[in-house]
Design a protein around this motif. Structure first.
Motif, PDB file in Angstrom:
ATOM      1  N   ARG A 142      -5.080  -1.984   4.017  1.00 30.44           N
ATOM      2  CA  ARG A 142      -4.732  -1.903   2.599  1.00 30.44           C
ATOM      3  C   ARG A 142      -3.287  -1.509   2.350  1.00 30.44           C
ATOM      4  NH1 ARG A 142      -5.419   3.491   0.304  1.00 30.44           N
ATOM      5  NH2 ARG A 142      -5.919   2.712  -1.770  1.00 30.44           N
ATOM      6  N   ARG A 143      -2.726  -0.683   3.243  1.00 27.64           N
ATOM      7  CA  ARG A 143      -1.352  -0.244   2.988  1.00 27.64           C
ATOM      8  C   ARG A 143      -0.357  -1.405   3.139  1.00 27.64           C
ATOM      9  NH1 ARG A 143       0.113   5.440   5.167  1.00 27.64           N
ATOM     10  NH2 ARG A 143      -0.742   6.177   3.187  1.00 27.64           N
ATOM     11  N   GLN A 144      -0.707  -2.381   3.915  1.00 27.26           N
ATOM     12  CA  GLN A 144       0.128  -3.588   3.999  1.00 27.26           C
ATOM     13  C   GLN A 144       0.247  -4.238   2.622  1.00 27.26           C
ATOM     14  OE1 GLN A 144      -1.613  -6.734   6.371  1.00 27.26           O
ATOM     15  NE2 GLN A 144       0.337  -7.831   6.514  1.00 27.26           N
ATOM     16  N   TYR A 145      -0.885  -4.379   1.962  1.00 27.30           N
ATOM     17  CA  TYR A 145      -0.908  -4.940   0.614  1.00 27.30           C
ATOM     18  C   TYR A 145      -0.109  -4.069  -0.355  1.00 27.30           C
ATOM     19  CZ  TYR A 145      -3.002  -5.462  -4.055  1.00 27.30           C
ATOM     20  OH  TYR A 145      -3.203  -5.575  -5.403  1.00 27.30           O
ATOM     21  N   LEU A 146      -0.288  -2.736  -0.253  1.00 21.32           N
ATOM     22  CA  LEU A 146       0.440  -1.830  -1.136  1.00 21.32           C
ATOM     23  C   LEU A 146       1.942  -1.944  -0.914  1.00 21.32           C
ATOM     24  CD1 LEU A 146      -1.875   1.310  -0.709  1.00 21.32           C
ATOM     25  CD2 LEU A 146      -1.849  -0.287  -2.645  1.00 21.32           C
ATOM     26  N   LEU A 147       2.335  -2.059   0.359  1.00 23.06           N
ATOM     27  CA  LEU A 147       3.748  -2.197   0.683  1.00 23.06           C
ATOM     28  C   LEU A 147       4.311  -3.495   0.095  1.00 23.06           C
ATOM     29  CD1 LEU A 147       6.338  -1.393   2.231  1.00 23.06           C
ATOM     30  CD2 LEU A 147       5.337  -2.451   4.287  1.00 23.06           C
ATOM     31  N   GLU A 148       3.547  -4.563   0.176  1.00 27.30           N
ATOM     32  CA  GLU A 148       3.995  -5.845  -0.389  1.00 27.30           C
ATOM     33  C   GLU A 148       4.143  -5.752  -1.914  1.00 27.30           C
ATOM     34  OE1 GLU A 148       1.803  -8.587   3.027  1.00 27.30           O
ATOM     35  OE2 GLU A 148       0.710  -7.941   1.266  1.00 27.30           O
ATOM     36  N   GLN A 149       3.179  -5.087  -2.552  1.00 28.16           N
ATOM     37  CA  GLN A 149       3.276  -4.925  -4.010  1.00 28.16           C
ATOM     38  C   GLN A 149       4.489  -4.059  -4.375  1.00 28.16           C
ATOM     39  OE1 GLN A 149       1.634  -6.482  -6.288  1.00 28.16           O
ATOM     40  NE2 GLN A 149       0.145  -7.475  -4.952  1.00 28.16           N
ATOM     41  N   ALA A 150       4.714  -3.009  -3.602  1.00 20.31           N
ATOM     42  CA  ALA A 150       5.850  -2.121  -3.875  1.00 20.31           C
ATOM     43  C   ALA A 150       7.177  -2.853  -3.691  1.00 20.31           C
ATOM     44  CB  ALA A 150       5.787  -0.896  -2.951  1.00 20.31           C
ATOM     45  N   ARG A 151       7.256  -3.657  -2.634  1.00 18.27           N
ATOM     46  CA  ARG A 151       8.472  -4.454  -2.428  1.00 18.27           C
ATOM     47  C   ARG A 151       8.720  -5.369  -3.617  1.00 18.27           C
ATOM     48  NH1 ARG A 151       7.172  -6.760   3.563  1.00 18.27           N
ATOM     49  NH2 ARG A 151       8.034  -5.069   4.833  1.00 18.27           N
ATOM     50  N   MET A 152       7.681  -6.075  -4.065  1.00 17.41           N
ATOM     51  CA  MET A 152       7.852  -6.989  -5.199  1.00 17.41           C
ATOM     52  C   MET A 152       8.414  -6.251  -6.402  1.00 17.41           C
ATOM     53  SD  MET A 152       4.787  -9.804  -5.336  1.00 17.41           S
ATOM     54  CE  MET A 152       3.546  -8.908  -4.449  1.00 17.41           C
ATOM     55  N   PHE A 153       7.899  -5.046  -6.621  1.00 16.47           N
ATOM     56  CA  PHE A 153       8.348  -4.266  -7.776  1.00 16.47           C
ATOM     57  C   PHE A 153       9.820  -3.875  -7.639  1.00 16.47           C
ATOM     58  CE2 PHE A 153       8.787   0.002  -9.767  1.00 16.47           C
ATOM     59  CZ  PHE A 153       8.684  -0.405 -11.094  1.00 16.47           C
ATOM     60  N   VAL A 154      10.179  -3.280  -6.509  1.00 14.00           N
ATOM     61  CA  VAL A 154      11.558  -2.773  -6.397  1.00 14.00           C
ATOM     62  C   VAL A 154      12.558  -3.908  -6.120  1.00 14.00           C
ATOM     63  CG1 VAL A 154      10.792  -0.492  -5.676  1.00 14.00           C
ATOM     64  CG2 VAL A 154      11.442  -2.171  -3.929  1.00 14.00           C
ATOM     65  N   TRP A 155      12.088  -5.074  -5.751  1.00 16.27           N
ATOM     66  CA  TRP A 155      12.968  -6.232  -5.579  1.00 16.27           C
ATOM     67  C   TRP A 155      13.050  -7.081  -6.845  1.00 16.27           C
ATOM     68  CZ3 TRP A 155      11.241  -8.339  -0.092  1.00 16.27           C
ATOM     69  CH2 TRP A 155      11.555  -7.361   0.871  1.00 16.27           C
ATOM     70  N   GLY A 156      12.377  -6.649  -7.896  1.00 16.27           N
ATOM     71  CA  GLY A 156      12.495  -7.371  -9.163  1.00 16.27           C
ATOM     72  C   GLY A 156      11.721  -8.677  -9.216  1.00 16.27           C
ATOM     73  N   MET A 157      10.682  -8.804  -8.376  1.00 24.24           N
ATOM     74  CA  MET A 157       9.898 -10.041  -8.385  1.00 24.24           C
ATOM     75  C   MET A 157       8.772  -9.971  -9.415  1.00 24.24           C
ATOM     76  SD  MET A 157       9.528 -10.738  -4.268  1.00 24.24           S
ATOM     77  CE  MET A 157       8.387 -12.121  -4.491  1.00 24.24           C
TER      78      MET A 157
END
Ligand SMILES: [Zn+2]
Length: 392
Positions: free
Chosen positions: A218-233
């Protein structure tokens, strides 16, 4: 589609922008080979993607009116008959060189591919009339910025298809340069095993298609969501099914929380210019990554990898009005103390400007003022939360 529209939802569908499979009756009946991309040796270029149903397909030349009209005709049906809101044009944002001597373009290199795509994009919008349509392509590419609305940047979930041990680390370089001009979106980030198409051979259908992945990932998914947020996606989830609303409630809550936060602050996260992220003091941990991609796991099962990641990710943005926002996304279930280094000079901040903390519910809390030079701001982030610091 009517039901979706009534609920305020919009949908685009996958429609490959260039492939025509050469074993189809239409390939022969419509003499498609005449307008297919040719290699330097004069042979029609062939590409085969699906390992379960390996049909060779030919990329068609978008510089030719024949292919543009064929594609736009199908798009017309999708938009006007099926009432879709646009298309994901797979393999757009990739160009090819064509050596066909009788397509009316220079042999090999040239700008005919882009000219042809621009014509196609114009035609699609013309056929759509006043409809608010969206068109997306595969990857980030400068030349396509004027013609597409959204760009699929799956690299945010790169560990699902490239072994981190290969040494590649993903950096949001396209967003860093083009963010105000391009909506980037998309992920392989999924809470399930990959889907399997009903049109593929039944014999090779895996038993676990679209079943829930083990929560150890699950943390893989959380990390991907967090990246999208801080990368402006644009926030995205792959392979969503309604059962996830209950079976994976905290993961869906996280996506919703970040999506709402972003939506309320689009002047930064959609229209803003990416700035250098601030240094954030927080602990790191190994994140277990599933490597299942779309097809990869089908032959020989899933593999795993780990990457080291800070438990809070950060990004920084400047709006067109000159305000600066620091976005923070926590990927841990427990509350975390973090220290954000705010450098007034690096962000060209005015001393004394008010700093406001915005949480996922939209509450705005003043937390201080910009000091001269560098300053450390200590915060407590709730578990699995997003927070934004805005310098007014
Ligand atoms: Zn050609």
């Amino acid at each position: 589609m009517q039901k979706a529209h009534d609920a305020g939802l919009h949908a685009i569908v996958y429609m490959n922008q260039r492939l025509w499979c050469v074993d189809t009756p239409s390939w022969t009946a419509e003499n498609a080979e005449r307008w297919a991309v040719r290699e330097r040796d004069g042979q029609v270029r062939k590409e085969t993607y699906n390992v379960f149903d390996p049909l060779p397909c030919a990329p068609m030349d978008v510089a030719t009116p024949f292919w543009r009209n064929k594609y736009a005709g199908i798009a017309d049906t999708v938009i006007h008959q099926y009432k879709l809101d646009g298309l994901y044009m797979d393999q757009a944002v990739l160009s090819l060189a064509c050596w066909s001597p009788d397509h009316g373009h220079p042999l090999g290199g040239g700008h005919y591919w882009m000219d042809g795509f621009r014509e196609l994009a114009r035609d699609l919008r013309r056929r759509g009339g006043a409809l608010p349509l969206g068109f997306a392509g595969e990857g980030g590419g400068e030349s396509w910025l004027p013609d597409l609305d959204a760009f699929l940047t799956l690299q945010v979930s790169q560990e699902r298809y490239i072994d981190p041990a290969s040494g590649w680390e993903v950096l949001p370089l396209f967003q860093a340069v083009y963010h105000p001009y391009a909506v980037t979106y998309g992920t392989y980030g999924s809470l399930t095993w990959p889907p399997y198409d009903d049109l593929w051979p039944v014999a090779s259908r895996p038993a676990n298609a679209m079943t829930l992945l083990d929560t150890k990932y699950r943390r893989q998914y959380l990390l991907e969501q967090a990246r999208m947020f801080v990368w402006g996606m644009q926030p995205t989830i792959a392979n969503f099914l309604p059962e996830q609303l209950t079976a994976r409630r905290s993961e869906i809550d996280y996506l919703e929380r970040l999506a709402r936060l972003r939506y309320g602050l689009r002047e930064f996260f959609q229209g803003g210019v990416m700035l250098r992220a601030p240094a954030v003091t927080v602990d790191s941990a190994d994140v277990l990554m599933s490597r299942v991609s779309i097809y990869a796991a089908r032959r020989g099962g899933a593999t795993e990898a780990t990457v080291r990641s800070p438990m809070v990710l950060a990004g920084a943005w400047r709006s067109s009005k000159g305000q600066v926002a620091i976005g923070l996304a926590s990927i841990t279930d427990e509350a975390r103390e973090v220290t954000v280094q705010l450098d007034a000079r690096m962000y060209a901040l005015r001393e004394g400007a008010r700093i406001v903390r915005v949480d996922a519910e939209g509450r705005r809390t003043p937390i201080g003022r910009v000091a001269r030079g560098a300053q450390a701001i200590s915060l407590t982030l709730p578990g699995l939360s997003g927070t934004v610091l805005i310098v007014e």
